[in-house]
Write an enzyme that holds these catalytic residues in place. Structure first.
Site, PDB file in Angstrom:
ATOM      1  N   LYS A  30     -13.747   1.157  -4.510  1.00 33.37           N
ATOM      2  CA  LYS A  30     -14.812   1.570  -3.588  1.00 33.37           C
ATOM      3  C   LYS A  30     -15.886   2.374  -4.321  1.00 33.37           C
ATOM      4  O   LYS A  30     -17.086   2.213  -4.072  1.00 33.37           O
ATOM      5  CB  LYS A  30     -14.229   2.407  -2.449  1.00 33.37           C
ATOM      6  CG  LYS A  30     -13.330   1.646  -1.485  1.00 33.37           C
ATOM      7  CD  LYS A  30     -12.829   2.589  -0.404  1.00 33.37           C
ATOM      8  CE  LYS A  30     -11.918   1.893   0.581  1.00 33.37           C
ATOM      9  NZ  LYS A  30     -11.431   2.821   1.629  1.00 33.37           N
TER      10      LYS A  30
ATOM     11  N   HIS B  25       6.542 -26.775   3.524  1.00 34.07           N
ATOM     12  CA  HIS B  25       5.692 -27.801   2.928  1.00 34.07           C
ATOM     13  C   HIS B  25       4.645 -27.194   2.002  1.00 34.07           C
ATOM     14  O   HIS B  25       3.677 -27.878   1.633  1.00 34.07           O
ATOM     15  CB  HIS B  25       5.022 -28.623   4.030  1.00 34.07           C
ATOM     16  CG  HIS B  25       5.993 -29.448   4.813  1.00 34.07           C
ATOM     17  ND1 HIS B  25       6.322 -30.738   4.478  1.00 34.07           N
ATOM     18  CD2 HIS B  25       6.752 -29.143   5.908  1.00 34.07           C
ATOM     19  CE1 HIS B  25       7.216 -31.214   5.333  1.00 34.07           C
ATOM     20  NE2 HIS B  25       7.492 -30.259   6.213  1.00 34.07           N
TER      21      HIS B  25
ATOM     22  N   GLU C  83       0.833  -1.201   0.000  1.00 32.66           N
ATOM     23  CA  GLU C  83       0.000   0.000   0.000  1.00 32.66           C
ATOM     24  C   GLU C  83       0.869   1.252   0.000  1.00 32.66           C
ATOM     25  O   GLU C  83       0.460   2.301  -0.490  1.00 32.66           O
ATOM     26  CB  GLU C  83      -0.945   0.000   1.205  1.00 32.66           C
ATOM     27  CG  GLU C  83      -2.086   0.999   1.078  1.00 32.66           C
ATOM     28  CD  GLU C  83      -3.174   0.792   2.105  1.00 32.66           C
ATOM     29  OE1 GLU C  83      -4.190   0.147   1.780  1.00 32.66           O
ATOM     30  OE2 GLU C  83      -3.001   1.261   3.250  1.00 32.66           O
TER      31      GLU C  83
END
Length: 552
Positions: A516, A388, A357
């Protein structure tokens, strides 16, 4: 020197020298460097009072580090650090100072914004937070039926969630056992619903964290939590069970929270840098004032180191320069975070926001388009779980992936030989990534195991490890509040340094806004019968929701 236009940094002599140096050294093997330099670890590590950065397992020489340090000087890093400390508006797009390090200042420090020392007001607000958290911890603050608070639910998103969530999990050994702290951030109703399962309205406190108190995801969850609360309580009881972290007094009052139960932070504190502020109230309730102050003190120790240490011996600066080296000059594009501590399981997510960000930008601080690579994709997983999951790619894939390993030397949980084995795995992975295993070494192993003929020919290339994968190893004595503070502050400053070098404003986040805006437009369309007016894909997905989704 501060750059004022596009391409000045990448037209400098040191930039060109770094490109030439990368081309001339890109085939150098780290295993050869270690064999040739008996003191390589000493030359490429920094120890700050128990916080060790080992950066010797990187594709660098002394010349590499010299050039990178010179790049930081040419970029005017010292000037930018000083500008930040003096409260200048280095958040250029929003015309704001950047002063999150004042949140962990001592009472004698002076950090000024608009000519006013902000340290006293920081300490006054901290005192309010500590006093309130202590009332919860000491069972003085009770719910509407007189019962003490047993569950604390922090409602926030982004910086209002990631930092506190990480700190509460990391510092679990220091927390009270009879108060549980929960976090709700997702707009998916499952997050809130599952969190509230088994909770009692009479013993639950909600912390609603939003600087503007207008963040849609946070307010939707907050109002839903309030509705759940009022199933068993009266409206007048809200004041005993909801507090706010915000700077919007009127919006907080409209929600039903009294102003005296609002804790504030300031516009010179970005959300992703706010865990040190009132945003950390949930952490304070969990671990108490003494341990939270140790958390702040650890960050302040890293601040002072960052402000004063020479660049070549400066932990955040060196971390940043290595990131620039790989991302911009090697084209690595990603950076992996592997904490070998269960308590740091949320660290990769926290650093994703902090780094991406801040520096995930293609436009410079003065609006110019940048024509070189900037912030990397940050990802990772905790400890041996990562081995793993994706270590196959790290060891034998086709991509260069710089890694950070974070390792506490001591564990809070002495279960058998668990921690010794964990340490062994961490150190083994850093060595294996650096050293690799040559075809000659593999051949000797296979022959010693009696493998011959076609099977040997088939297995040989499969078992070769190219190595030469770079990594930093950050070693701390233990995962304590102090060392956690040092760790998070180191990464904060690292991100800032990289932003300075790339010419980025690391303190805005315009990229989160467009989605948004579209969401506000699409939300009413989902419940409408009118044909949507988007692209064919979005239109089809809206129609699919209308026909197959559930309306609410």
């Amino acid at each position: 020197m501060r750059f004022q236009s596009i391409n000045e940094i990448n037209l400098t002599s040191v930039w060109a020298q770094l490109h030439l140096h990368q081309r001339s050294t890109r085939h150098v093997e780290m295993r050869d460097l270690f064999e040739a330099e008996s003191d390589r670890f000493l030359n490429f590590s920094i120890d700050l009072n128990g916080f060790l950065l080992d950066f010797s397992k990187n594709r660098i020489t002394g010349r590499s580090l010299d050039l990178l340090v010179e790049l930081s000087k040419v970029a005017g890093l010292s000037d930018w650090v000083e500008a930040a400390r003096l409260g200048e508006q280095i958040n250029t797009s929003e015309h704001r100072a950047v002063m999150h390090f004042a949140l962990r200042a001592s009472v004698d420090d002076v950090y000024s914004v608009d000519g006013q020392n902000v340290v006293p007001v920081v300490h006054r607000e901290l005192r309010r937070c500590f006093d309130f958290s202590e009332k919860i911890r000491q069972k003085i603050w009770c719910g509407f039926n007189g019962s003490p608070i047993r569950d604390v639910v922090n409602i926030g998103i982004g910086g209002s969630d990631l930092g506190p969530r990480l700190a509460v999990q990391a510092l679990h050994p220091y927390a009270l056992s009879d108060i549980r702290v929960h976090f709700v951030s997702n707009l998916d109703g499952a997050d809130l619903a599952q969190t509230l399962e088994g909770l009692d309205q009479a013993t639950t406190l909600f912390i609603v964290s939003s600087k503007s108190f207008s963040t849609p995801e946070t307010l939707d969850n907050a109002y839903a939590a309030k509705a759940w609360f009022l199933q068993k309580a009266q409206g007048s009881d809200v004041s005993k069970h909801f507090v706010a972290i915000s700077s919007n007094v009127e919006a907080v009052k409209d929600f039903g929270i009294a102003p005296e139960q609002m804790f504030r932070f300031w516009d010179w504190v970005g959300g992703r840098y706010s865990v040190w502020s009132a945003i950390g109230l949930s952490v304070m309730i969990a671990i108490g004032e003494r341990h939270f102050r140790a958390f702040l003190d650890g960050a302040r120790e890293m601040d002072q180191h960052f402000f004063t240490a020479p660049h070549e011996k400066n932990i955040p600066v060196v971390m940043a320069l290595l990131g620039v080296w790989y991302n911009t000059f090697y084209g690595a594009h990603t950076h992996a975070i592997m904490p070998y501590a269960h308590g740091l399981a949320r660290l990769p997510a926290y650093l994703q926001q902090l780094d991406m960000e801040s520096n995930g930008k293609r436009v410079g601080r003065f609006g110019e388009m940048l024509d070189f690579d900037t912030g990397p994709v940050v990802w990772g997983e905790v400890g041996v779980n990562s081995q793993h999951a994706f270590f196959q790619l790290l060891h034998q894939g086709t991509r260069l992936v710089p890694c950070d390993f974070i390792l506490p030397l001591r564990s809070h949980y002495a279960i058998g030989q668990h921690h010794q084995q964990l340490v062994a795995n961490c150190l083994a992975q850093t060595e294996a990534l650096m050293r690799g295993k040559t075809d000659t070494e593999v051949l000797e192993e296979l022959q010693a195991a009696g493998v011959t003929g076609e099977l040997l020919d088939a297995l040989l290339p499969q078992k070769v490890f190219p190595g030469n994968q770079p990594s930093n190893t950050i070693v701390i004595d233990e995962l304590s509040p102090h060392f956690l503070g040092m760790l998070l502050a180191a990464y904060e400053h690292k991100v800032f340094v990289q932003g300075v070098i790339w010419g980025i404003n690391s303190f805005d986040q315009w990229g989160v806004e467009y989605g948004k805006q579209l969401a506000k437009r699409i939300a009413p369309e989902l419940a409408s019968t009118k044909p949507p007016k988007h692209d064919s894909s979005t239109n089809a997905l809206i129609e699919r929701y209308r026909t197959r989704g559930c309306r609410s």
